[in-house]
Design a protein around this motif. Structure first.
Motif, PDB file in Angstrom:
ATOM      1  N   LYS A  79       0.825  -1.212   0.000  1.00  0.00           N
ATOM      2  CA  LYS A  79       0.000   0.000   0.000  1.00  0.00           C
ATOM      3  C   LYS A  79       0.852   1.252   0.000  1.00  0.00           C
ATOM      4  O   LYS A  79       0.447   2.279  -0.530  1.00  0.00           O
ATOM      5  CB  LYS A  79      -0.925   0.009   1.210  1.00  0.00           C
ATOM      6  CG  LYS A  79      -2.028  -1.012   1.139  1.00  0.00           C
ATOM      7  CD  LYS A  79      -2.873  -0.986   2.399  1.00  0.00           C
ATOM      8  CE  LYS A  79      -3.937  -2.068   2.332  1.00  0.00           C
ATOM      9  NZ  LYS A  79      -4.743  -2.106   3.543  1.00  0.00           N
ATOM     10  N   ASN A  80       2.034   1.166   0.595  1.00  0.00           N
ATOM     11  CA  ASN A  80       2.931   2.314   0.679  1.00  0.00           C
ATOM     12  C   ASN A  80       3.967   2.358  -0.434  1.00  0.00           C
ATOM     13  O   ASN A  80       4.864   3.184  -0.412  1.00  0.00           O
ATOM     14  CB  ASN A  80       3.635   2.320   2.035  1.00  0.00           C
ATOM     15  CG  ASN A  80       2.667   2.539   3.174  1.00  0.00           C
ATOM     16  OD1 ASN A  80       1.649   3.204   3.018  1.00  0.00           O
ATOM     17  ND2 ASN A  80       2.960   1.956   4.331  1.00  0.00           N
ATOM     18  N   ASN A  81       3.860   1.479  -1.391  1.00  0.00           N
ATOM     19  CA  ASN A  81       4.816   1.436  -2.495  1.00  0.00           C
ATOM     20  C   ASN A  81       4.367   2.409  -3.588  1.00  0.00           C
ATOM     21  O   ASN A  81       3.364   2.174  -4.262  1.00  0.00           O
ATOM     22  CB  ASN A  81       4.887   0.004  -3.055  1.00  0.00           C
ATOM     23  CG  ASN A  81       5.890  -0.134  -4.177  1.00  0.00           C
ATOM     24  OD1 ASN A  81       6.386   0.844  -4.726  1.00  0.00           O
ATOM     25  ND2 ASN A  81       6.172  -1.377  -4.559  1.00  0.00           N
ATOM     26  N   PRO A  82       5.106   3.487  -3.798  1.00  0.00           N
ATOM     27  CA  PRO A  82       4.698   4.472  -4.817  1.00  0.00           C
ATOM     28  C   PRO A  82       4.683   3.891  -6.220  1.00  0.00           C
ATOM     29  O   PRO A  82       3.990   4.397  -7.094  1.00  0.00           O
ATOM     30  CB  PRO A  82       5.732   5.586  -4.672  1.00  0.00           C
ATOM     31  CG  PRO A  82       6.874   4.995  -3.924  1.00  0.00           C
ATOM     32  CD  PRO A  82       6.337   3.852  -3.123  1.00  0.00           C
ATOM     33  N   LYS A  83       5.430   2.817  -6.459  1.00  0.00           N
ATOM     34  CA  LYS A  83       5.436   2.194  -7.778  1.00  0.00           C
ATOM     35  C   LYS A  83       4.107   1.543  -8.112  1.00  0.00           C
ATOM     36  O   LYS A  83       3.800   1.305  -9.272  1.00  0.00           O
ATOM     37  CB  LYS A  83       6.545   1.136  -7.858  1.00  0.00           C
ATOM     38  CG  LYS A  83       7.935   1.669  -7.698  1.00  0.00           C
ATOM     39  CD  LYS A  83       8.912   0.526  -7.726  1.00  0.00           C
ATOM     40  CE  LYS A  83      10.289   0.952  -7.293  1.00  0.00           C
ATOM     41  NZ  LYS A  83      11.207  -0.201  -7.208  1.00  0.00           N
ATOM     42  N   LEU A  84       3.321   1.246  -7.082  1.00  0.00           N
ATOM     43  CA  LEU A  84       2.039   0.563  -7.306  1.00  0.00           C
ATOM     44  C   LEU A  84       0.868   1.524  -7.312  1.00  0.00           C
ATOM     45  O   LEU A  84      -0.261   1.114  -7.536  1.00  0.00           O
ATOM     46  CB  LEU A  84       1.826  -0.522  -6.237  1.00  0.00           C
ATOM     47  CG  LEU A  84       2.845  -1.649  -6.227  1.00  0.00           C
ATOM     48  CD1 LEU A  84       2.565  -2.602  -5.079  1.00  0.00           C
ATOM     49  CD2 LEU A  84       2.851  -2.387  -7.554  1.00  0.00           C
TER      50      LEU A  84
END
Length: 108
Positions: free
Chosen positions: A101-106
């Motif tokens: 959820k905290n992965n900016p790539k996603l």
């Protein structure tokens, strides 16, 4: 069907039709081969490779073949896949509940 039931079905089939399990090492080699066949289908259907003339593309069949051999290995080594999968799900949930959820790539 639960994984535990699938393990019983495979074990029954092996004893009735397969004579005996192949060795663990042989089944590991077969699993690797089956994963390669699955990768080939995915590369053709979702990747950049084209299908060769006469080549059969059956994603579900290849996934089932991988599952079959994995179940054989679990049976041979005494692994209860239902329990192992539940433990894996808990591990991933505890470890990754915020990670993705905290992965900016996603982010969309």
């Amino acid at each position: 069907m639960e994984l535990k039931e699938a393990q019983k079905i495979v074990d029954h089939w092996i004893k009735e039709h397969g004579v005996r399990y192949f060795s663990e090492l042989t089944n590991m080699a077969i699993l690797t081969e089956e994963v390669g066949e699955l990768a080939r289908v995915i590369a053709r259907q979702y990747g950049d490779q084209s299908v060769k003339e006469g080549e059969k593309m059956n994603l579900a069949e290849e996934m089932a073949d991988v599952l079959w051999v994995l179940i054989c290995l679990a049976n041979q080594t005494g692994v209860d896949l239902t329990t192992a999968f539940q433990q894996s799900l808990m591990k991933k949930t505890n470890r990754d509940k915020y990670r993705h959820k905290n992965n900016p790539k996603l982010k969309r």
